[in-house]
Design a protein around this motif. Structure first.
Motif, PDB file in Angstrom:
ATOM      1  N   VAL A 107       0.860  -1.186   0.000  1.00  0.00           N
ATOM      2  CA  VAL A 107       0.000   0.000   0.000  1.00  0.00           C
ATOM      3  C   VAL A 107       0.897   1.236   0.000  1.00  0.00           C
ATOM      4  O   VAL A 107       1.825   1.332   0.813  1.00  0.00           O
ATOM      5  N   GLY A 108       0.629   2.159  -0.901  1.00  0.00           N
ATOM      6  CA  GLY A 108       1.465   3.357  -0.980  1.00  0.00           C
ATOM      7  C   GLY A 108       0.688   4.529  -1.532  1.00  0.00           C
ATOM      8  O   GLY A 108      -0.534   4.448  -1.733  1.00  0.00           O
ATOM      9  N   GLY A 109       1.403   5.609  -1.770  1.00  0.00           N
ATOM     10  CA  GLY A 109       0.768   6.835  -2.257  1.00  0.00           C
ATOM     11  C   GLY A 109       1.034   7.072  -3.731  1.00  0.00           C
ATOM     12  O   GLY A 109       1.610   6.238  -4.436  1.00  0.00           O
ATOM     13  N   LEU A 141      -2.959   1.924  -4.335  1.00  0.00           N
ATOM     14  CA  LEU A 141      -2.367   3.257  -4.423  1.00  0.00           C
ATOM     15  C   LEU A 141      -3.392   4.265  -3.931  1.00  0.00           C
ATOM     16  O   LEU A 141      -4.450   4.437  -4.552  1.00  0.00           O
ATOM     17  N   VAL A 142      -3.078   4.918  -2.821  1.00  0.00           N
ATOM     18  CA  VAL A 142      -4.055   5.748  -2.116  1.00  0.00           C
ATOM     19  C   VAL A 142      -3.715   7.226  -2.320  1.00  0.00           C
ATOM     20  O   VAL A 142      -2.558   7.626  -2.138  1.00  0.00           O
ATOM     21  N   GLY A 208      -6.756  -7.086 -11.819  1.00  0.00           N
ATOM     22  CA  GLY A 208      -7.005  -6.922 -10.393  1.00  0.00           C
ATOM     23  C   GLY A 208      -5.775  -6.640  -9.555  1.00  0.00           C
ATOM     24  O   GLY A 208      -5.882  -6.515  -8.338  1.00  0.00           O
ATOM     25  N   ARG A 209      -4.592  -6.528 -10.188  1.00  0.00           N
ATOM     26  CA  ARG A 209      -3.378  -6.313  -9.372  1.00  0.00           C
ATOM     27  C   ARG A 209      -3.334  -4.907  -8.759  1.00  0.00           C
ATOM     28  O   ARG A 209      -2.955  -4.743  -7.601  1.00  0.00           O
ATOM     29  N   ILE A 210      -3.692  -3.891  -9.524  1.00  0.00           N
ATOM     30  CA  ILE A 210      -3.569  -2.523  -9.015  1.00  0.00           C
ATOM     31  C   ILE A 210      -4.947  -1.913  -8.813  1.00  0.00           C
ATOM     32  O   ILE A 210      -5.801  -1.951  -9.704  1.00  0.00           O
ATOM     33  N   CYS A 211      -5.137  -1.324  -7.647  1.00  0.00           N
ATOM     34  CA  CYS A 211      -6.358  -0.579  -7.346  1.00  0.00           C
ATOM     35  C   CYS A 211      -5.980   0.802  -6.817  1.00  0.00           C
ATOM     36  O   CYS A 211      -5.272   0.903  -5.807  1.00  0.00           O
TER      37      CYS A 211
END
Ligand code: SF4
Length: 221
Positions: A107-109, A141-142, A208-211
């Protein structure tokens, strides 16, 4: 008399700019989930990470601001970052950090994302962008809506003259942008540079790998 400022139009509860980004990201094989505030974004993330999972995070002011790191620490996860930070030997710390880039959940920015869906991130060392590119199993990615920019030129402007400035000052780095508030790429060399590795995610092959978790607030830098 001036016209009253109109709130941003909504598309099914989602601001139109985010709805447009969701459509563009879908064409690139990347999901987008919208949450109106940080608390609901944290709830969403926790609902998507199974108990017992190995989790790593990239350094991110946004994750700190929404309370996600605290939630990770208190949750039923094998969160790798605190153990890495506690390793005294620098070489061993690098080895373990390299392995953590292949965690099942990362989880990252985001430093900037264009309206067309290109996602830009800069790193000093590169462990974060290495995980983003391929290493991590599932990647969240938040970001706040302030990270959405019109195009690639605006994304680099944001990355170098907003995000890197703040990051360098936060770390006490002696870089041109930290000293003057503007990037001087040609003059910036050496270990203090915080944008030595820049990743542009244009597409994802693994379904579905990256959200991208887009939050309807201004967060991070
Ligand atoms: S190249 Fe150097 S001066 Fe420019 S944004 Fe990166 S760290 Fe700052």
């Amino acid at each position: 008399m001036e016209a009253p400022i109109q709130p941003p139009a909504l598309d099914g509860g989602m601001p139109q700019a985010v709805a447009g980004l969701k459509r563009e990201l879908a064409r690139r094989g990347i999901d987008l989930a919208y949450r109106a505030d940080g608390a609901s974004a944290v709830a969403f993330l926790l609902s998507r990470i199974p108990a017992g999972a190995t989790v790593m995070n990239g350094g991110s002011t946004t994750l700190e601001q929404i309370g996600f790191l605290e939630a990770l620490a208190n949750g039923p996860y094998d969160w790798l970052r605190p153990g890495i930070a506690a390793i005294a030997d620098p070489d061993e710390r690098i080895r373990v950090r390299r392995r953590a880039g292949t965690a099942d959940y990362f989880v990252g920015g985001i430093n900037a994302v264009t309206e067309a869906g290109e996602i830009l991130n800069a790193d000093g060392g590169g462990n974060r962008v290495a995980a983003y590119a391929y290493g991590a199993g599932k990647l969240f990615l938040v970001a706040g809506v302030n990270k959405i920019v019109p195009d690639i030129a605006a994304a680099f402007e944001r990355l170098r003259n907003v995000a890197a400035v703040e990051e360098c000052r936060h770390l006490g780095a002696s870089t041109p942008c930290a000293l003057t508030g503007r990037c001087d790429n040609a003059a910036c060399r050496g270990a203090d540079r915080q944008c030595g590795k820049v990743l542009i995610i244009e597409n994802e092959r693994i379904a579905g790998r990256i959200c991208v978790v887009m939050i309807g607030e201004e967060l991070g830098y």
